[in-house]
Design an enzyme around this catalytic site. Sequence first.
Site, PDB file in Angstrom:
ATOM      1  N   SER A 142      -2.476  -8.717   1.020  1.00 47.09           N
ATOM      2  CA  SER A 142      -3.234  -9.962   1.159  1.00 47.09           C
ATOM      3  C   SER A 142      -3.142 -10.622   2.527  1.00 47.09           C
ATOM      4  O   SER A 142      -3.947 -11.496   2.826  1.00 47.09           O
ATOM      5  CB  SER A 142      -2.759 -10.947   0.108  1.00 47.09           C
TER       6      SER A 142
HETATM    7  C1  59J Z   1       0.047  -7.028  -6.805  1.00 42.25           C
HETATM    8  C2  59J Z   1      -1.397  -4.666  -5.376  1.00 42.25           C
HETATM    9  C3  59J Z   1      -1.901  -2.302  -5.328  1.00 42.25           C
HETATM   10  C4  59J Z   1      -2.887  -1.437  -4.661  1.00 42.25           C
HETATM   11  C5  59J Z   1      -0.475  -6.633  -8.025  1.00 42.25           C
HETATM   12  C6  59J Z   1       1.323  -7.465  -6.686  1.00 42.25           C
HETATM   13  C7  59J Z   1      -3.702  -3.877  -5.763  1.00 42.25           C
HETATM   14  C8  59J Z   1      -4.625  -2.787  -5.688  1.00 42.25           C
HETATM   15  C9  59J Z   1      -5.086  -0.449  -5.220  1.00 42.25           C
HETATM   16  C10 59J Z   1       0.322  -6.657  -9.133  1.00 42.25           C
HETATM   17  C11 59J Z   1       2.129  -7.506  -7.804  1.00 42.25           C
HETATM   18  C12 59J Z   1       1.621  -7.098  -9.034  1.00 42.25           C
HETATM   19  C13 59J Z   1      -5.733  -0.300  -3.875  1.00 42.25           C
HETATM   20  S1  59J Z   1      -0.022 -11.503  -6.861  1.00 42.25           S
HETATM   21  O1  59J Z   1      -0.667 -10.305  -2.415  1.00 42.25           O
HETATM   22  O2  59J Z   1      -2.602  -8.503  -5.891  1.00 42.25           O
HETATM   23  O3  59J Z   1       2.047 -13.326  -2.612  1.00 42.25           O
HETATM   24  O4  59J Z   1       2.888 -14.749  -3.914  1.00 42.25           O
HETATM   25  O5  59J Z   1      -0.260  -4.381  -5.057  1.00 42.25           O
HETATM   26  O6  59J Z   1      -4.094  -5.022  -6.064  1.00 42.25           O
HETATM   27  O7  59J Z   1      -5.807  -2.940  -6.017  1.00 42.25           O
HETATM   28  O8  59J Z   1       2.416  -7.104 -10.123  1.00 42.25           O
HETATM   29  N1  59J Z   1       0.389 -12.311  -4.449  1.00 42.25           N
HETATM   30  N2  59J Z   1      -0.825  -9.366  -4.857  1.00 42.25           N
HETATM   31  N3  59J Z   1      -1.756  -5.945  -5.593  1.00 42.25           N
HETATM   32  N4  59J Z   1      -2.357  -3.659  -5.493  1.00 42.25           N
HETATM   33  N5  59J Z   1      -4.202  -1.592  -5.219  1.00 42.25           N
HETATM   34  C14 59J Z   1      -0.654 -11.804  -5.309  1.00 42.25           C
HETATM   35  C15 59J Z   1      -1.397 -10.670  -4.617  1.00 42.25           C
HETATM   36  C16 59J Z   1      -1.350 -10.991  -3.158  1.00 42.25           C
HETATM   37  C17 59J Z   1       1.202 -13.309  -4.751  1.00 42.25           C
HETATM   38  C18 59J Z   1       1.309 -13.854  -6.125  1.00 42.25           C
HETATM   39  C19 59J Z   1       0.971 -12.902  -7.238  1.00 42.25           C
HETATM   40  C20 59J Z   1      -1.502  -8.346  -5.454  1.00 42.25           C
HETATM   41  C21 59J Z   1       0.475 -15.104  -6.196  1.00 42.25           C
HETATM   42  C22 59J Z   1      -0.788  -7.023  -5.590  1.00 42.25           C
HETATM   43  C23 59J Z   1       2.103 -13.831  -3.703  1.00 42.25           C
HETATM   44  O9  59J Z   1      -2.027 -11.945  -2.771  1.00 42.25           O
END
Ligand code: 59J
Length: 581
Positions: free
Chosen positions: A293
């Site tokens: 992200s």
């Molecule tokens: C995620 C991913 C993996 C790769 C998902 C993290 C994807 C994806 C395929 C599930 C933990 C989890 C290409 S979440 O960073 O969305 O920063 O405080 O690892 O989505 O499609 O159990 N961040 N993270 N995704 N993958 N592939 C959120 C988010 C982010 C947060 C929290 C919760 C993911 C608010 C991550 C943070 O913004």
Amino acid sequence: MSADADSLLFRGRRWLVLGVLVGAGLLLAWRALDLQILRKDFLQGQGNARYLRVVSEPAHRGMITDRFGEPLAISTPVDSVWADPQQLIQARESWPVLASMLGIKRSALERLLAAKQNKEFVYLKRRVPPDLAAKVMALEIPGVALMPEYKRFYPAGEVTAHIVGFTNVDDAGQEGMELVFDQRLRSTPGAKRVIKDRLGHVVENVERVREPHPGQDIALSIDRRLQYLAYRELKAAVRKNRADAGSAVILDVQTGEVLAMVNQPAYNPNNRSGVNRSHLRNRAVTDVFEPGSTTKPFTVVAALESGRFTPDTLVDTSPGRFRVGRKTIHDFRDYGLIDVSTVIQKSSNIGASKLALSISPERLWGTLAGVGLGAGTGSGFPGESSGLLADFATWRDIERATVSYGYGLSVTALQLARAYAALATDGRPLPVTFLRRDPDELAELKEDLAAMYEPIAEPGNLRRVRDMLERVVQKGGTGTQAAVPGYRIAGKTGTVKKSGVGGYVEDSYMALFAGIAPASNPRLAMVVMVDEPRGEKYYGGAVAAPVFAKVMAGALRMLDIPPDDLQPGPGQRLALLGGAQ
Ligand code: 59J
């Protein structure tokens, strides 16, 4: 005068000359007898005792300092104990005491001397403490002598180990800055003619054959205070979260200088015995990861630049799932219909994907490449990785989407910090440097860059994205723990599932925070990465953001950067307007 008197005088002179000659002959004979026979031993001893030699005169290696001249690597004079094996072999009775004093096995000394018996020089022990050197010399063992050398000392130890690197026993740079700038740091030894006595001690300096030249000093861009602070906080966080590793980087966004760069695990450069090789790695430049992200702000920059979006444009992210081809993209929750600012504030993968799919792949790629992702940072650090950003021509829809929220590309922590520094300034990434940058050179560099590159976005759009990033740290954002009292902070969290063989691994994460401060007039960019936190918490917002807050708070104060929280930011602007009505 008569002829008789004349001949008398002549005869007298003949006797005189004869007498003198005979006397002189006798004297010479006596002297010969004296030298050759009577005092032979004494004189031969004296002749052997003093001899003329040319010896090398060491010069010190240049010092490595931080940006204020505080020493980070320094050469201190020490002595090495050496021997002339041919002489020491004769003094067998002194071997046991010599070996025990030097802390080497008697058998090892014997083997060493046997191996070098035809040589005139062998090191017995290099770089000994001064008191030990004095004790060894007091033994007056024939053939054992001292040689002045220099030992490298790293005053900040493990705190600067990965940047500074180290030298080998022959003073040659092996890692880090010691390796990169070896030519400049290196000294050239001089040579002098000396008279030595029977024991090999110099008794008189005769003349200098060649001047010794010490190496040049080098001032790094590092601020030792920030380095210590970052080191302490990263180490504490890696331990507390039971993580495998971590990195933190602070850049001066105006100059491209690395002010601090730390990693865990680290090592003590002053005592490297038994160090695991993996601890030597400066992970912040050698290791890549998917930025997740933390990539989203650049996606939003591209979206704003396309002219099709503003911060208020609504994006439908419901129902928290979004199919692209045969894959499904997930959000942490269903955020529903949200504007572009909220895509950033809540970190919606679906929102970022929808933005990316409505602009050209070339534009998205151009923005990511434009801030330096997929390319070296120009730091010149040995073993630096340039990360990976595939050409947009190879992207299908699913890649356009996943790249927009940080998967399918890989970066180093340093690259990511540089990209945020570009976002913090005029949208043109500066080459990164580990050396203190001269202001005139910097001005020239910026002119050259301005002539060569277009900024990734117009200043207004860069500011709009920074405004969105401020909301991440405010109430309702994912990064509230990155807040620093008194200052406006712009930043982004990331929680990244780590990929292993055959896909993304459950319960194996990387926690990230990348940010800029102060947001009203950015001076610093910082990236914190914690690899595989195994505690209860693993989110970027919970694990990396607090490290950012602690280090940034200290850095802003140490650098005397004035607080800016009284300047209206994006959160307060509406409130102020509301209050006026
Ligand atoms: C995620 C991913 C993996 C790769 C998902 C993290 C994807 C994806 C395929 C599930 C933990 C989890 C290409 S979440 O960073 O969305 O920063 O405080 O690892 O989505 O499609 O159990 N961040 N993270 N995704 N993958 N592939 C959120 C988010 C982010 C947060 C929290 C919760 C993911 C608010 C991550 C943070 O913004």
